[in-house]
Structures are given as C-alpha cells and as structure tokens.
Design an enzyme around this catalytic site. Structure first.
Site, PDB file in Angstrom:
ATOM      1  N   CYS A 295       8.486  -0.745 -46.231  1.00  0.00           N
ATOM      2  CA  CYS A 295       7.077   0.123 -45.742  1.00  0.00           C
ATOM      3  C   CYS A 295       5.853  -1.096 -46.877  1.00  0.00           C
ATOM      4  O   CYS A 295       6.083  -2.504 -47.550  1.00  0.00           O
ATOM      5  CB  CYS A 295       7.275   1.046 -46.868  1.00  0.00           C
ATOM      6  SG  CYS A 295       8.304   2.077 -46.788  1.00  0.00           S
TER       7      CYS A 295
ATOM      8  N   ARG B 147       4.984  -3.910 -41.662  1.00  0.00           N
ATOM      9  CA  ARG B 147       6.218  -3.174 -42.450  1.00  0.00           C
ATOM     10  C   ARG B 147       6.149  -2.486 -42.252  1.00  0.00           C
ATOM     11  O   ARG B 147       7.731  -1.549 -42.480  1.00  0.00           O
ATOM     12  CB  ARG B 147       5.642  -4.250 -44.218  1.00  0.00           C
ATOM     13  CG  ARG B 147       5.727  -4.801 -44.441  1.00  0.00           C
ATOM     14  CD  ARG B 147       5.069  -5.571 -45.797  1.00  0.00           C
ATOM     15  NE  ARG B 147       6.071  -4.744 -46.912  1.00  0.00           N
ATOM     16  CZ  ARG B 147       6.862  -5.527 -47.450  1.00  0.00           C
ATOM     17  NH1 ARG B 147       6.811  -6.604 -47.014  1.00  0.00           N
ATOM     18  NH2 ARG B 147       8.085  -4.888 -48.304  1.00  0.00           N
TER      19      ARG B 147
ATOM     20  N   TRP C 159       7.714   2.978 -43.045  1.00  0.00           N
ATOM     21  CA  TRP C 159       8.678   3.134 -42.237  1.00  0.00           C
ATOM     22  C   TRP C 159       9.516   4.249 -43.414  1.00  0.00           C
ATOM     23  O   TRP C 159      10.229   3.928 -43.513  1.00  0.00           O
ATOM     24  CB  TRP C 159       8.917   1.672 -42.271  1.00  0.00           C
ATOM     25  CG  TRP C 159       9.550   1.313 -41.061  1.00  0.00           C
ATOM     26  CD1 TRP C 159       9.922   1.173 -39.116  1.00  0.00           C
ATOM     27  CD2 TRP C 159      11.873   1.296 -41.318  1.00  0.00           C
ATOM     28  NE1 TRP C 159      11.023   1.194 -38.869  1.00  0.00           N
ATOM     29  CE2 TRP C 159      11.703   1.198 -39.910  1.00  0.00           C
ATOM     30  CE3 TRP C 159      12.374   1.510 -42.076  1.00  0.00           C
ATOM     31  CZ2 TRP C 159      13.579   1.125 -39.274  1.00  0.00           C
ATOM     32  CZ3 TRP C 159      13.892   2.236 -41.665  1.00  0.00           C
ATOM     33  CH2 TRP C 159      14.257   1.503 -40.624  1.00  0.00           C
TER      34      TRP C 159
ATOM     35  N   ASN D 228       8.543   1.397 -52.548  1.00  0.00           N
ATOM     36  CA  ASN D 228       8.663   0.321 -51.295  1.00  0.00           C
ATOM     37  C   ASN D 228      10.097   0.481 -51.710  1.00  0.00           C
ATOM     38  O   ASN D 228      10.157  -0.708 -52.893  1.00  0.00           O
ATOM     39  CB  ASN D 228       7.969  -0.620 -50.984  1.00  0.00           C
ATOM     40  CG  ASN D 228       8.938  -1.867 -50.136  1.00  0.00           C
ATOM     41  OD1 ASN D 228       8.787  -1.383 -49.333  1.00  0.00           O
ATOM     42  ND2 ASN D 228       9.129  -2.888 -50.053  1.00  0.00           N
ATOM     43  N   GLY D 229      11.116   0.397 -51.025  1.00  0.00           N
ATOM     44  CA  GLY D 229      12.955   0.473 -51.461  1.00  0.00           C
ATOM     45  C   GLY D 229      13.255   1.906 -50.377  1.00  0.00           C
ATOM     46  O   GLY D 229      12.453   2.540 -50.802  1.00  0.00           O
TER      47      GLY D 229
ATOM     48  N   GLU E 246      18.556 -14.762 -28.141  1.00  0.00           N
ATOM     49  CA  GLU E 246      17.793 -14.718 -28.749  1.00  0.00           C
ATOM     50  C   GLU E 246      17.151 -14.112 -27.913  1.00  0.00           C
ATOM     51  O   GLU E 246      15.782 -13.480 -27.968  1.00  0.00           O
ATOM     52  CB  GLU E 246      17.289 -16.289 -29.052  1.00  0.00           C
ATOM     53  CG  GLU E 246      15.723 -15.666 -29.849  1.00  0.00           C
ATOM     54  CD  GLU E 246      15.243 -15.018 -30.963  1.00  0.00           C
ATOM     55  OE1 GLU E 246      16.398 -14.376 -30.898  1.00  0.00           O
ATOM     56  OE2 GLU E 246      14.630 -14.945 -31.124  1.00  0.00           O
TER      57      GLU E 246
ATOM     58  N   LYS F 248      15.032 -10.625 -27.428  1.00  0.00           N
ATOM     59  CA  LYS F 248      13.114 -11.106 -27.733  1.00  0.00           C
ATOM     60  C   LYS F 248      13.151  -9.107 -26.980  1.00  0.00           C
ATOM     61  O   LYS F 248      11.535  -8.636 -26.866  1.00  0.00           O
ATOM     62  CB  LYS F 248      12.614 -12.017 -27.188  1.00  0.00           C
ATOM     63  CG  LYS F 248      12.492 -13.200 -28.199  1.00  0.00           C
ATOM     64  CD  LYS F 248      11.411 -12.890 -29.954  1.00  0.00           C
ATOM     65  CE  LYS F 248      12.381 -12.352 -30.672  1.00  0.00           C
ATOM     66  NZ  LYS F 248      12.726 -13.291 -31.087  1.00  0.00           N
TER      67      LYS F 248
ATOM     68  N   GLU G  82      13.797  -5.716 -27.777  1.00  0.00           N
ATOM     69  CA  GLU G  82      12.917  -5.156 -29.148  1.00  0.00           C
ATOM     70  C   GLU G  82      11.410  -4.751 -28.412  1.00  0.00           C
ATOM     71  O   GLU G  82      10.785  -3.590 -28.795  1.00  0.00           O
ATOM     72  CB  GLU G  82      12.725  -5.702 -30.329  1.00  0.00           C
ATOM     73  CG  GLU G  82      12.239  -7.230 -29.950  1.00  0.00           C
ATOM     74  CD  GLU G  82      12.229  -7.855 -31.664  1.00  0.00           C
ATOM     75  OE1 GLU G  82      12.319  -7.855 -32.588  1.00  0.00           O
ATOM     76  OE2 GLU G  82      12.394  -9.663 -31.031  1.00  0.00           O
TER      77      GLU G  82
ATOM     78  N   HIS H  74      34.717 -12.109 -18.216  1.00  0.00           N
ATOM     79  CA  HIS H  74      35.470 -11.117 -18.674  1.00  0.00           C
ATOM     80  C   HIS H  74      34.998  -9.872 -18.645  1.00  0.00           C
ATOM     81  O   HIS H  74      35.589  -9.252 -19.822  1.00  0.00           O
ATOM     82  CB  HIS H  74      35.354 -11.947 -19.658  1.00  0.00           C
ATOM     83  CG  HIS H  74      36.419 -13.757 -19.971  1.00  0.00           C
ATOM     84  ND1 HIS H  74      37.656 -13.797 -19.728  1.00  0.00           N
ATOM     85  CD2 HIS H  74      35.936 -14.412 -19.603  1.00  0.00           C
ATOM     86  CE1 HIS H  74      37.902 -14.689 -19.688  1.00  0.00           C
ATOM     87  NE2 HIS H  74      37.086 -15.598 -19.832  1.00  0.00           N
TER      88      HIS H  74
ATOM     89  N   LYS I 185       8.785  -5.485 -39.694  1.00  0.00           N
ATOM     90  CA  LYS I 185       8.721  -6.957 -40.014  1.00  0.00           C
ATOM     91  C   LYS I 185       9.963  -6.500 -40.995  1.00  0.00           C
ATOM     92  O   LYS I 185      10.990  -7.860 -40.350  1.00  0.00           O
ATOM     93  CB  LYS I 185       7.451  -7.355 -40.058  1.00  0.00           C
ATOM     94  CG  LYS I 185       7.125  -8.804 -39.681  1.00  0.00           C
ATOM     95  CD  LYS I 185       7.528  -9.559 -39.221  1.00  0.00           C
ATOM     96  CE  LYS I 185       8.031 -11.061 -38.864  1.00  0.00           C
ATOM     97  NZ  LYS I 185       7.708 -11.362 -37.681  1.00  0.00           N
TER      98      LYS I 185
HETATM   99  C1  F6R Z   1      13.509 -10.374 -34.109  1.00  0.00           C
HETATM  100  C2  F6R Z   1      13.712  -9.920 -35.306  1.00  0.00           C
HETATM  101  C3  F6R Z   1      14.646  -9.626 -36.762  1.00  0.00           C
HETATM  102  C4  F6R Z   1      14.821 -10.483 -37.428  1.00  0.00           C
HETATM  103  C5  F6R Z   1      15.871  -9.922 -38.549  1.00  0.00           C
HETATM  104  C6  F6R Z   1      15.529 -10.655 -39.677  1.00  0.00           C
HETATM  105  O1  F6R Z   1      12.832 -11.195 -33.582  1.00  0.00           O
HETATM  106  O2  F6R Z   1      12.507 -10.665 -36.187  1.00  0.00           O
HETATM  107  O3  F6R Z   1      15.853  -9.927 -36.109  1.00  0.00           O
HETATM  108  O4  F6R Z   1      14.971 -11.687 -37.131  1.00  0.00           O
HETATM  109  O5  F6R Z   1      15.401  -8.410 -38.749  1.00  0.00           O
HETATM  110  O6  F6R Z   1      14.651 -11.109 -40.478  1.00  0.00           O
HETATM  111  P1  F6R Z   1      14.542 -12.379 -41.694  1.00  0.00           P
HETATM  112  O7  F6R Z   1      14.318 -13.424 -40.332  1.00  0.00           O
HETATM  113  O8  F6R Z   1      13.290 -12.275 -42.098  1.00  0.00           O
HETATM  114  O9  F6R Z   1      15.628 -12.067 -42.502  1.00  0.00           O
END
Ligand code: F6R
Length: 617
Positions: free
Chosen positions: A2, A27, A74, A100-101, A490, A494, A497, A513, A612
C-alpha cells in the site's frame, strides 16, 4: 503493498496528501482514505476505488488542517471496501492509523482485545494494531509513544505505519519494519511516505527509517520542528540526513498518454545512465565499484545464485547466460519465493545476487536475509535508492533507471540486463579470462545501445497498426532460444499482465513437448529470432508453427530475409551482441503488449489486481 503519506507543518495538508496519494497510487489502487485534524477531532474520509474517487467524495467536506495521514490500499485482509480502507480509528476515535504490510499475529491479538471489550468494524489487521496501541495506552496509562513501542514489540510481521492522535494534534508517529518509510525534512515541516515521490517537491533532505525504528515528528506551538528517532529497544538514534537525487519531471507523464509508454521511450536514456561511468571505450575497460570493492568474494565464488521475482527473475536468466558465457562461473537462477522456503543449500563461498526494481519485494528481501544468515555474500541490483533490499545486501550496483511508475516493468528490465552484462564483463576481466578484442567488441556494442534503442522505437507506428488485428486473440505463445528464451517469458508476462490475454513463453524447442498441440489459425505465435546462434533451428520451429496454420509475429535482426518470409508480421531491430540483444528485442515486445492493451481499453498503468511493489508474500 500500500502507499502511505503523512504531513505535519504549517501548510494546508489536503493538497499535499492528495498529490502524494496520486504519486503512490502505483502501490495499490483498490481503495483510499485520509485523516485530517480539524474542529478538535480526527476526521476520516475513505472510499473504495481510486484516489480520484476519494477526491470526488471529499470535494464538499471540510478538509482544512495542517496535519494529516493518507493511504492508498491494495487489499490483503478483507475485501477492498470503504470499511476496510485505511485510516482506521481506535475505539473512541482518539487515534488514527495507516499501515503498509501484514500483521501476521493479528487474529491472536484481536481475540484478546475482544475479550477486553474492544469492538472491531473492519476485517483488517490494521485496525487490530491501532486498537492495541490505544488499549495499552489506556490500560497502562502510558504516553502514546510508549504504547506504540509496546504494541510494536508484540507484533509479528511487517509494517510501515503513521499514527496521529486527537490529544497531540501537532505530532505524527511513524515506524517501520519490513516495509519502507522515508521522512522528508522541510522548512518547519515533516513529511513521511512509502517512497520519496510525495516528498521530493517540498524537500530534498530525507531520512530513511531503519528496521524497527520509530520516529516522533512534531511541530511546537511556536512552529519549531523536532524529530526523535528510537528503536524498539528504546535506543536513541541520530538521524542520518541524505540528499534526494530524484527530479520532479520523472514523476510526470510529460505529454505521453501513459507512464508505460513514457518509460518505454525513456530507455535510450536509462541504458545510457546505467552504463555511464562504468564502461570506457577509449581505455577499453569496465569498472563496477561493487565488484572492484569485493573482488576477492567474487573471485573465490564457487557459484552465483540469482534471486528475483517476475520481470527481475527474467533479467536474472539473461544474467545467468551472460555470466556463464563470459566469466565461466556456474549460475543458478531462482524465484525468490521458492528459494526462501525450500531450505536451500548455501555455502559461504556462494555469491547471491538479488535483483529488484523496487528494492522492496517481500520474497526477494526474505531471500536476501536467508542468504546472509547462511554466510553467503549478497549483492543487490536495485533501482530504488535506499530501498530495503539495497540496504540489506552487502554491496551492489544501482540500475539508475529513474522512477518506474507504470506497474508493468519496462525500463527497469533493460537496465537490469545492462547491469548484469556489465557484471559478467567485470567478472571476466577480474578473472583475466577475456581478451582485449572481445572486451572491445562488447563495450563498443554497449556504447551503441542507446542509438539502437532509438532505432527500435521507430517501429512503434507499425506495431500499433498490426496490434489492432490481435486485440481479440484469447491466447498467445512466445518462443525464443538462448538469450531470446528469457525474452519470450518477459514478452508473455507483459502481454498477460496489462491486456489480460493468456500468454505463455517457452524455449522454442520445448514446443514439441506439449504446446504445439495448441497451435491453430487462432494462435498468434511471437518468435524472437534476432540472433545468429541457432538461427536454422528457430527457422524450423517457425515452419512447424506455419504447418499448423499458426500466425507468426517475428522479431528479427536488420537484413533478415528467411524468418521474415515466413512471418505474417515482422519487426526489425538493429544487430548487436547476442547478450545485449534482449535490450533491443524487448522494445517491440513491450510496444506490442502496450498497444494491444490500449486497443482493448485496459488501464495499462494500473492493471487489475496488481501493484507495483509487492511488499507482501
Ligand atoms: C512485471 C512486474 C513484476 C515485477 C516483480 C518484481 O512487469 O513488474 O513481475 O518484476 O513484482 O518486482 P521488483 O523488481 O520490484 O522486485
């Protein structure tokens, strides 16, 4: 996971809190709330939804006042509704708290408080904490700060909290353990927030609270500020004031419709910044201070274990290939969440590299702690300066990508790959196993990256056009080999998500496979075929897809003819060294996901269910 922001000073607090919440909305964005002291009471307003919904809700309320706390949530405990949103009151509305936590033992504490006659209105762990503080304060007749100390000593879990009280309307109490908290020291004012983004426009002087520290921030009736920091053992600490390097324009969209697009376009600069001062083309050298300072640890490393989550884990896979290729040190890449719980074998001559954009990811932080406890040397590759992982590691290298606000990681991925290749090169140099001309080739290729990223970005229009065709696809497959395999993962991440289209990444040869069964005319297959290595092999994989009517979108190197001829759509990227190719090839993958999501009307900067910074496991 959060965002919290708090202010005490002379200014009107409402606009400061709201601007702060907008900056922290990455966040968490399922509910938001504020508490402001005026008319001799604590006034809480909260709302389900985004910060903008809260703003609309309070538009006709009296929000005057010079002290307040605010939160964007969140949800972890209890669904995202108005009741569960923060701030939470104590029983008689004497205290208000944001958090937050996760308080892991909240059920036990709650049962005990109910026995003592406390009533709860929400399902949150946070309400338990504010009630506990209040209960201790009243029962033991101690000061608020003593009650906070006692309550936090009973808590198991992670927290960053900000507390205000009706009795001391010029004082904020903030504390942290496991979740981040930064204090800004302005002129006769204090701010506190989950990161520095709500603070930077008021002051550049900040203090990062350490684990289990509590700060009392107060302004005297004459306007004099006072900050006192103690830890849970009641030991006083002299605050270490640092200067923020962040600049305000990095926090605005700067004319782009979304942060994600802005951040994709920032990559020529972020790659330049992350390599700058670390490679020198005239002298043909690479210098990574974290490696130079800890040369012995790296030279005697029996193996390197890379830990991370999501996109950072994908960058780690590129790192594995590059370190093994150049430095010839065995590398394992692990999801931090698996590593932390599977009782891994770790030896004192292991080096553990933790990769994290935010520097706050709970699983990665826990993996760092385990690795340290077991005697390994732990190296961090983080973006956020002063973040928990950056501080918990023994040494490290920052990515220098600047604030990444779009929830989908873009520029952090390319910066992570850049730093990992630098690390591989630096290790190869220290081990004296790379010759001058190979070193020169790679350094030259690194210098050319920003220009080549610019060139790759020129494909944006074409990608936006063909993205329209795939807006209604329900599934995507991404394939790659070698350095392209992590990119396949990756690219798929992208897309899923931000557009909510199911997508999977595979090593191209694994298709036979199992996944090949999925291929038909409805299945777009993105093939990253930009490298010379195994070109023939990837070509036959493409033929296998074509034979089953799959539609091919390919990422190819300039001058390619064969893959292009088999593809329905192709995007060319400039040629480069194989280990740097992921930095160029991920640009079209990011743009493809972006345009499909925009076409579908998705909120690309704040995708559903995501935040994030994942500070809970
Ligand atoms: C995908 C994304 C997440 C982060 C993951 C790790 O676009 O952003 O998969 O890569 O949550 O986050 P960090 O790098 O902040 O540890």
């Amino acid at each position: 996971m959060c965002g919290i922001v708090a202010y005490v000073g002379k200014k009107q607090v409402y606009p400061i809190l709201m601007k702060g919440l907008h900056r922290l909305e990455y966040r968490g964005y399922d509910s938001a709330g504020i508490c402001i002291y005026n008319r001799n009471r604590l006034n809480i307003y909260k709302r389900r939804g985004k910060v903008a919904d809260l703003e609309e809700f309070v538009s006709d309320k009296d929000v005057s006042g010079t002290i307040g706390i605010a939160h964007t949530r969140w949800a972890t405990h209890g669904e995202p509704n108005q009741c569960n949103a923060h701030p939470h009151f104590s029983q008689f509305a004497d205290l208000a708290l944001i958090h937050n936590g996760i308080i892991e033992n909240y059920q036990t504490l709650k049962k005990e408080l109910i026995k003592q006659g406390r009533t709860f209105y929400s399902e949150t762990d946070t309400e338990v904490l504010v009630q506990l503080i209040d209960y201790i304060r009243m029962k033991s007749e101690v000061s608020l700060i003593d009650a906070v100390h006692q309550a936090l000593s009973q808590v198991v879990g992670a927290y960053a909290v900000a507390i205000m009280s009706k009795e001391s309307p010029r004082t904020l109490i903030v504390a942290r353990k496991g979740s981040p908290l930064v204090i800004g020291i302005g002129k006769d004012e204090f701010l506190a927030a989950s990161d520095a983004t709500p603070i930077v426009e008021y002051t550049k002087d900040v203090v990062y609270l350490d684990e289990e520290e509590i700060a009392v921030l107060s302004i005297s009736p004459k306007g004099k500020p006072k900050m006192e920091i103690t830890n849970l053992k009641n030991v006083k600490k002299v605050p270490l004031i640092r200067k923020l390097e962040m600049n305000l324009s990095a926090l605005e969209k700067g004319g782009y419709p979304h942060f994600m697009l802005k951040e994709i376009y920032e990559q020529p600069k972020t790659i330049r910044d992350s390599l700058s001062g670390r490679i020198n083309i005239e002298r043909n050298t690479v210098a990574l201070s974290g490696v130079i300072d800890n040369k012995e640890k790296f030279l005697k490393a029996r193996r390197i274990i890379i830990v991370g989550c999501g996109t950072s884990w994908h960058a780690g896979l590129v790192g594995e290939y590059a370190i093994e290729e150049l430095a010839r040190i065995p590398v394992e890449v692990e999801y931090a969440s698996e590593f932390r719980y599977r009782d891994p074998l770790i030896y004192p001559d292991d080096v553990v590299i933790a990769i994290s954009q935010s520097g706050e990811t709970a699983d990665t932080l826990a993996a760092v702690k385990i690795a340290k406890q077991r005697g390994a040397f732990v190296y961090g590759i983080c973006n956020v300066v002063g973040s928990s992982i950056a501080r918990a590691t023994d040494s490290g290298s920052y990515m220098h990508a600047g604030p990444e606000i779009g929830v989908a990681s873009t520029k952090a991925f390319t910066a992570q790959v850049g730093v990992l290749v630098l690390l591989a090169l630096a290790l190869a140099k220290e081990k004296k196993i790379i010759n001058g001309s190979r070193m020169e080739q790679i350094i030259k290729a690194m210098y050319e990256l920003p220009g080549k990223i610019e060139q790759s970005l020129k494909q944006n229009g074409a990608i936006a056009d063909f993205a329209k065709i795939f807006t209604y696809s329900r599934n995507f497959l991404y394939l790659g080999r070698g350095y392209s395999y992590p990119l396949a993962l990756e690219g798929a991440l992208k897309l899923k998500e931000i557009s909510y289209i199911h997508a999977e990444g595979y090593p191209a040869a694994e298709m036979k496979h199992g996944p090949i069964a999925l291929i038909d005319a409805e299945m777009p297959v993105v093939v990253i075929a930009a490298q010379k290595e195994n070109y023939e092999k990837i070509l036959s994989n493409i033929q296998e897809v074509k034979a089953r009517q799959g539609r091919i979108i390919s990422i190819v190197s300039e001058g390619d003819t064969e893959v292009k001829a088999l593809s329905d759509f192709s995007v060319e990227i400039p040629q480069t060294e194989a280990m740097l190719m992921p930095i160029l090839a991920c640009i079209p993958l990011q743009l493809l996901a972006y345009h499909i999501a925009v076409q579908k009307g998705c909120n690309v900067d704040q995708p559903r269910n995501l935040a994030k910074s994942v500070t809970v496991e």
